[in-house]
Enzyme design. Structure first.
Site, PDB file in Angstrom:
ATOM      1  CG  LEU A 174      32.753 -35.769 -11.457  1.00 40.28           C
ATOM      2  CD1 LEU A 174      31.859 -36.187 -10.304  1.00 40.28           C
ATOM      3  CD2 LEU A 174      33.939 -34.961 -10.942  1.00 40.28           C
TER       4      LEU A 174
ATOM      5  CB  VAL B 153      40.561 -33.794  -5.620  1.00 40.46           C
ATOM      6  CG1 VAL B 153      41.035 -32.732  -4.647  1.00 40.46           C
ATOM      7  CG2 VAL B 153      41.733 -34.317  -6.456  1.00 40.46           C
ATOM      8  CD  GLU B 154      38.100 -34.635 -10.398  1.00 37.97           C
ATOM      9  OE1 GLU B 154      36.889 -34.920 -10.384  1.00 37.97           O
ATOM     10  OE2 GLU B 154      38.585 -33.743 -11.116  1.00 37.97           O
ATOM     11  N   GLY B 155      36.435 -37.372  -5.739  1.00 38.93           N
ATOM     12  CA  GLY B 155      35.947 -38.525  -5.001  1.00 38.93           C
ATOM     13  C   GLY B 155      37.104 -39.129  -4.236  1.00 38.93           C
TER      14      GLY B 155
END
Length: 699
Positions: free
Chosen positions: A299, A423-425
């Site tokens: 990530l 997205v991605e947190g």
């Protein structure tokens, strides 16, 4: 004096304590050497981490330049960006062309068929793709940053030899982390693998949002690691596993290939069901139970490459927007003559400068192997995704009604790049993460001092007096406690750091930044004093601290970049644009930081919470059946309004949709260890002969 963990804060609810403990477990031990932003929370400025501005080697840059030249020719003249958006798919021939160019194997070492490029070069390529087609940028990023990156970083030699040539030259890869009930809570996996006596794994569960999953040749799957207790014979959860799964394994079922979306419409997000999938022990990545380390490292790269795509899109939009403002006349004057349009132009210029500076500082840190960069990657993701889309949105305003029209292409970029803040947190989750992990060591020291020197109502009078006397006569504790007390109660501030490495022409900005770092650290401590244990749940205050940290990192990386430009003798209109944008950025962000300082002390948060609670109470009076309810809600499937499908394009896969079954996501039958082991031993659940992966791409 050992610092106490954040989960030990007194006065915090059990639910919040458990959440903090789960997050600390998920993140694992912190690196011994604190990164740049963690030092900034302490009021320190680690010049050696941001000066000089990082650069790749000459050979690396020339290799990437050659790829970019060939890629731009393809993107400009052949790539079907409009078709991809309109038809909601990326043609297989386009994917094949990117494989032929080497784009799909950029990060894979040359010995396995890739280009072996570094992180900076990889992001330069993604920035260019993002300026033409966000769907393609996301597909390329998902394939390499998370899909096969785990294999590159953590795979053993046999795993790399078996799989990397395939994903470098011919097949896409997917990352399977999210689930119906698992988003930002990566440690809360409901999918699980059971280890058998022979060391293999039986995998069960569901996954969603797996980009390119429907036509990938390899998936990296995260799942709970369930191991039989030798004494009790029962299964126990021991961490998370990262498993290499291929679509030819029996029990791998893609029951939904994709869903229609607002933007990045060419990307396909698959939904999987794993039914007693037999995964050989040789397909375990890294170590058993240590899969979260794999996921979190991936990530970090994903947040950078996401930022590269939106940076490319923002730069392209800015240039289009300024050109429009210069050539579109109203009241016999170009739009660019009006000051409010000039304000937008200046902000676009300042923001894209900072995005570029931050992105390639971050990639430089990754290329040189900095250990403590999770706060910086989170900051980069938040800044680029938020302000990149704001730049595009401002261009939409400048172009007016024409910007909203499809043929001018700006609306596609506007739709495509909104997703990156989610997205991605999500950015809201990342703000709390930046606050918590940027100041974690500082907060732990403050808690430890407080626990040593203040009265605890849970202790007896004698125990309190004894503990406080021992602490007060301990030189180590008092050496830390006295300056902290002076700062919190007497207004004392430690001196600002001295930034010495800058070009003489930038001394004014360096001193300005040093003062901001000093004040940032001071206000972090003051907020902790004002809020005490409530800071754990008061996320509005967390966001103000996090935003200031984000602005400081933007200024620090911009300072380093401008220092590099001056030292290398840049000149001309482009440099003059950059210099003016840089100087404006410093004054603009200085004002935003001080505004946050003021709102940390005087704000409307209490009334905000009351208003939110009143709105929630009213909403509870509205019938659930009239509104959409998340499938993972405790209310159960079917509690809300039925989702319309008749006019929305569907992308069904094969097999039964688990959502049609009356059960909660991730729910399974009672696990019988012996039964699962029998399946593994008999071969049931594993293919007799390998089956080729699907050849039909996205069709």
């Amino acid at each position: 004096m050992a610092n106490k963990g954040l989960s030990n804060i007194k006065g915090v609810s059990k639910a919040d304590q458990q959440m903090i403990q789960d997050i600390e477990t998920m993140m694992g031990p912190e690196p011994e050497d604190m990164g740049f932003m963690k030092n900034a929370f302490w009021g320190r400025f680690r010049e050696d981490l941001v000066f000089p501005y990082p650069r790749e080697s000459k050979d690396e840059r020339e290799k990437c330049d050659a790829l970019l030249e060939e890629l731009e020719e393809y993107l400009e003249n052949e790539h079907p960006a409009v078709e991809i958006d309109q038809e909601q798919y990326i043609p297989q021939e386009s994917i094949d062309r990117l494989f032929d160019l080497g784009v799909m194997g950029m990060i894979i070492p040359e010995e396995y068929g890739g280009l072996g490029l570094g992180v900076t070069s990889y992001n330069r390529v993604l920035e260019m793709i993002g300026s033409y087609c966000a769907s393609t940028a996301v597909m390329v990023s998902a394939h390499q940053s998370i899909g096969c990156k785990a294999l590159v970083m953590f795979g053993d030699e046999r795993q790399k030899e078996d799989y990397l040539p395939m994903v470098a030259r011919e097949k896409l890869s997917a990352f399977c982390l999210s689930e119906p009930n698992v988003g930002s809570d990566a440690a809360g996996q409901e999918s699980f693998s059971v280890k058998t006596e022979d060391g293999d794994y039986i995998l069960n569960g569901e996954k969603k949002w797996s980009t390119s999953g429907a036509f990938s040749g390899l998936m990296t799957v995260m799942c709970k690691n369930m191991v039989k207790n030798e004494e009790t014979g029962e299964l126990e959860e021991r961490g998370v596993n990262a498993l290499i799964v291929t679509p030819d394994m029996d029990g791998v079922e893609i029951f939904e290939n994709n869903r229609a979306k607002t933007g990045i419409r060419g990307t396909w997000q698959a939904r999987f069901r794993f039914n007693d999938v037999h995964v050989p022990k040789e397909n375990l990545l890294h170590k058993e139970g240590a899969g979260l380390k794999v996921a979190l490292n991936c990530l970090n790269y994903g947040r950078c490459t996401l930022s590269a795509g939106v940076t490319g899109a923002a730069k392209a939009a800015m240039n289009q927007g300024i050109k429009w403002a210069q050539t579109r006349y109203q009241f016999k004057r170009p739009l660019a003559d009006f000051e409010l349009v000039q304000q937008k132009i200046a902000r676009m210029s300042a923001l894209t400068y900072a995005m570029d500076a931050m992105l390639y500082m971050m990639t430089g840190m990754l290329d040189r192997g900095d250990k403590d960069i999770m706060v910086e990657t989170a900051i980069t993701k938040v800044f680029c995704s938020h302000y990149g889309w704001e730049v595009i949105d401002d261009v939409m305003t400048v172009m007016g009604g024409e910007g909203y029209m499809e043929e001018n292409e700006l609306e596609r970029s506007w739709r495509d790049n909104r997703i990156h803040a989610i997205v991605e947190g999500s950015n809201e989750v990342m703000q709390s993460f930046i606050f918590a992990y940027g100041g974690k060591q500082l907060a732990e020291q403050m808690i430890s001092i407080q626990d040593a020197l203040t009265w605890d109502t849970d202790e007896s009078i004698g125990d309190n007096l004894s503990r406080m006397f021992n602490a007060a006569t301990n030189p180590t504790i008092m050496q830390k406690a006295i300056p902290l007390g002076a700062q919190l109660f007497l207004g004392y501030k430690p001196s600002a750091p001295d930034i010495r490495s800058v070009h003489p022409a930038l001394r004014e900005q360096a001193e300005q930044l040093a003062t901001l770092v000093q004040k940032h650290s001071h206000y972090v401590k003051l907020v902790s004093k004002w809020e005490r244990e409530d800071i754990v749940k008061h996320q509005a205050q967390q966001a103000r601290v996090a935003d200031n940290a984000i602005y400081i990192f933007a200024l620090a990386t911009s300072l380093s970049k401008m220092d590099d430009q001056l030292r290398t003798g840049e000149y001309g209109p482009k440099f003059e644009r950059d210099r003016a944008a840089f100087e404006y950025l410093f004054d603009w962000f200085d004002n935003k930081i001080h505004q946050n300082f003021g709102e940390m002390r005087r704000n409307a948060d209490e009334k905000m919470r009351v208003a939110a609670e009143a709105a929630r109470r009213y909403n509870d009076t509205l019938p659930n059946k009239e509104y959409y309810i998340h499938e993972g809600s405790p209310l159960g499937r079917g509690a809300g309004k039925d989702v319309p499908t008749e006019h929305i394009k569907q992308f069904p896969g094969e097999g039964q949709d688990p959502r049609a079954i009356d059960r909660s996501p991730g729910e399974t039958a009672e696990l019988e260890v012996d039964e699962l082991e029998e399946k593994a031993a008999s071969g049931d659940g594993a293919p007799e002969e390998p089956k080729p992966a699907a050849e039909d791409g996205v069709a």
